[in-house]
Scaffold this active site. Structure first.
Site, mmCIF file in Angstrom:
data_model
loop_
_atom_site.group_PDB
_atom_site.id
_atom_site.type_symbol
_atom_site.label_atom_id
_atom_site.label_comp_id
_atom_site.label_asym_id
_atom_site.label_seq_id
_atom_site.Cartn_x
_atom_site.Cartn_y
_atom_site.Cartn_z
ATOM 1 N N ASP A 231 0.779 -1.326 0.056
ATOM 2 C CA ASP A 231 -0.076 -0.017 0.150
ATOM 3 C C ASP A 231 0.881 1.315 -0.077
ATOM 4 O OD1 ASP A 231 -2.847 0.989 0.434
ATOM 5 O OD2 ASP A 231 -1.939 1.967 2.308
ATOM 6 N N GLU A 320 1.846 -0.488 -4.912
ATOM 7 C CA GLU A 320 0.990 0.392 -5.267
ATOM 8 C C GLU A 320 1.340 1.717 -5.293
ATOM 9 O OE1 GLU A 320 -3.158 2.597 -3.970
ATOM 10 O OE2 GLU A 320 -1.490 2.547 -2.530
#
Ligand code: NOJ
Ligand code: MG
Length: 603
Positions: A231, A320
């Site tokens: 993330d 990401e």
């Protein structure tokens, strides 16, 4: 205003010239894997509390084996107060009771492996939840303490330190800093939160933080997971001195070349009263002091060593990272760093043949330059679903959510294009990510009542931005069942729109022409023809309205011509056996907004 230019986009290579070479037949699994994203809250609810859970996922995994994907990636299922749907982790080594237990996670991983599916889990290293023991300890400790040093605490500016340490906004709207009250009751230091106020950013200069995450990686590798989706991989390290920044913070929104910053970025500027005159230069996200700083890469090299220590088959890291340009993103997938990075440039591209061709070429070239395969993606839990996105005005920037009062999409056009876009994507060499429900052609919920919205973006922007709830609605499995078969209860955590009933799995399974059967055919054919390992050349049929890709491979004796008609008129179909088409074909022609795969003689 700084103008956004696209000058760095390479020109298209002439038809017939190899853009990308074929991969080895024995390339590692992740080079061409199709990975299906499960959003655990919304996939399958076994215990009927209206929230999806791990036992629900385990029970439904055979569906994914039959769909024909190689792996699943699960959004976070860790202990969390759920202020950002689990991207606010309070304990990285345990499961939130709403989702189940560690035993349930072990059972899910074992079942997936028995079915031949790999399991990728989500790792959230940029911030913890404010309920994490470390943050609670930091609040209780004094300024300058080791506990505070795990996060980004600073004294405020101005008289009495009453102003935040710098002018950064939160990606979700409002200020990026919050002031704490010290133990003696006095107004104290400020802590940085690039996202919600309950998501304090970690200090990645602190060796204890680094050691902790390496230990978390080992914890999940030891439980058998095959990889991690990382993330906010471009956010961990901030520029020294934390300088002010006058550009937008937007992560999930496109910045449009002509109209300037959109969505989160612009609204944050307005809310904060900044002058809003500068546009994030698309040529380098690294201009922003909180994104894509060079210091992140040594973190990923250390993680790669941890994963490599587990031997074969490879355990993977996928970034990401909303980073531009593609050459900058490719730095995350150099051979001693991560394995994959999401290709958000592809997701962000409008339904325009020239733009799609350019992004396909620049993605492949940038990654080839570092020896990494490319990935492709069209939808995830942060963006408007592509069946809806492609039914909106294609000249406008991508929106962050849609409300009933906003312009509504052309649903039929959107679905038709979405099917064509997926067929184009799955015909390309590299790996691909699918988001749950796209195989049913699910649209965004665009008329969700405001009262049920949960995305912090909606609340932190005073409802100016709808946010991401509309793409996170529970899956429809069975038309005539409570919560459309999502679970035994009839009150799912977000309401399902009416359109979902006819799109339920039981309405599409075995039905010729359904989106579900199209996805199965695409995945089966892609696998049989080894398209993910193919070479890519532009075919002479490429034009202003047609993307025509030749996928060739030493593993087969014919080429597969992937022909996507992006324009308004039918185009003639060349000779060749049609392997799959995203919609009905007219005699000898490929209709508008349709993609076909044809087996053709090698050029
Ligand atoms: C990216 C995740 O995909 C998104 O859902 C989340 O809100 C932010 N990172 C913050 O963790
Ligand atoms: Mg449940």
């Amino acid at each position: 205003m700084v103008r956004v230019t696209h000058d760095s986009t390479p020109a298209l290579t002439a038809p017939g010239t190899i853009v990308h070479r074929a991969d080895e037949p024995d390339a590692p699994w992740w080079h061409d894997a199709v990975i299906y994203q499960i959003y655990p809250r919304s996939w399958a609810d076994a215990d009927g509390d209206g929230i999806g859970d791990l036992p629900g996922i385990t029970a439904r995994l055979p569906y994914l084996r039959d769909l024909g994907v190689d792996a699943v990636w699960l959004s976070p299922f860790y202990v969390s107060p759920m202020n950002d749907a689990g991207y606010d982790v309070a304990d990285y080594r345990d499961i939130d009771p709403r989702f189940g237990t560690l035993d349930d996670a072990d059972a899910m991983i074992a079942t997936a492996h028995d079915l031949g599916l790999k399991v990728v889990v989500d790792l959230v290293p940029n911030h913890t939840s404010s309920e994490h023991a470390w943050f609670q300890a930091a609040l209780a400790a004094a300024p300058g303490s080791p506990e505070r040093d795990r996060y980004v605490f600073r004294d405020g500016r101005g008289p009495g330190g009453a102003e935040p340490p710098n002018n950064w906004s939160s990606v979700f709207g409002g200020r990026g800093w919050t002031r704490v009250t010290e133990a003696d009751g006095s107004p104290g230091q400020w802590y940085l939160h690039i996202f919600d106020v309950t998501q304090p950013d970690l200090n990645w200069h602190n060796p204890e933080v680094r050691a902790e995450f390496e230990s978390i990686l080992r914890f999940w590798c030891d439980r058998g997971v095959d990889g991690f989706r990382v993330d906010v991989a471009h956010g961990l390290v901030k520029e020294d001195g934390l300088p002010d920044w006058h550009g937008p913070m937007g992560v999930f929104d496109e910045v449009d070349a002509d109209t300037g910053p959109s969505g989160i970025g612009r609204d944050v500027e307005e809310l904060e009263g900044h002058d809003g005159t500068m546009v994030l230069d698309h040529s380098a996200t690294g201009n922003a002091p909180m994104w894509d700083q060079d210091g992140v890469h040594e973190i990923y090299r250390a993680w790669r060593d941890v994963l490599d220590s587990y031997g074969e088959p490879d355990r993977i890291l996928c970034a990401e990272a909303w980073v531009k340009p593609a050459t900058r993103l490719a730095r995350y997938v150099r051979d001693d760093e991560m394995h994959q990075a999401f290709n958000f440039d592809f997701l962000d591209t409008h339904w325009n043949a020239a733009a799609l061709a350019r992004v396909i070429e620049s993605s492949l070239r940038s990654n080839d330059a570092v020896g990494a395969p490319t990935t492709w993606v069209l939808s995830n839990h942060d963006v408007v679903r592509h069946a809806t996105r492609l039914g909106l005005d294609q000249s406008a920037p991508r929106t962050n959510g849609i409300r009933a009062t906003d312009p509504q999409p052309d649903a039929a056009l959107g679905l038709r294009r979405a099917r064509a876009a997926t067929a184009l994507m799955l015909g390309l060499p590299g790996g691909a990510y699918l988001y749950q429900g796209e195989e049913l052609g699910l649209p965004e919920h665009t008329t969700m009542p405001d009262e049920v919205r949960q995305d912090p973006t909606f609340h932190r922007t005073d409802h100016a931005i709808a946010g991401r709830d509309g793409c996170r609605v529970p899956m429809p499995w069975v038309k005539d069942a409570p919560s459309l078969g999502f679970g035994p209860g009839d009150d799912p955590w977000l309401p399902q729109p009416e359109a979902y009933a006819d799109l339920a799995v039981d309405q599409q399974a075995g039905v010729d022409g359904s989106t579900l059967e199209l996805y199965k055919a695409l995945l089966r054919t892609r696998h049989q023809q080894c398209l993910g390992r193919g070479a890519l050349t532009w075919d002479a049929l490429t034009s202003e309205t047609v993307v025509a890709v030749r996928n060739s491979s030493p593993e087969r004796d014919a080429d597969v011509l992937v022909l996507a008609n992006i324009g308004p008129d039918p185009v003639p179909l060349p000779d060749g056996e049609v392997l799959v088409a995203s919609g009905p074909l007219s005699p000898g022609h490929l209709p508008a907004d349709t993609t076909a795969w044809l087996r053709v003689a090698t050029a």
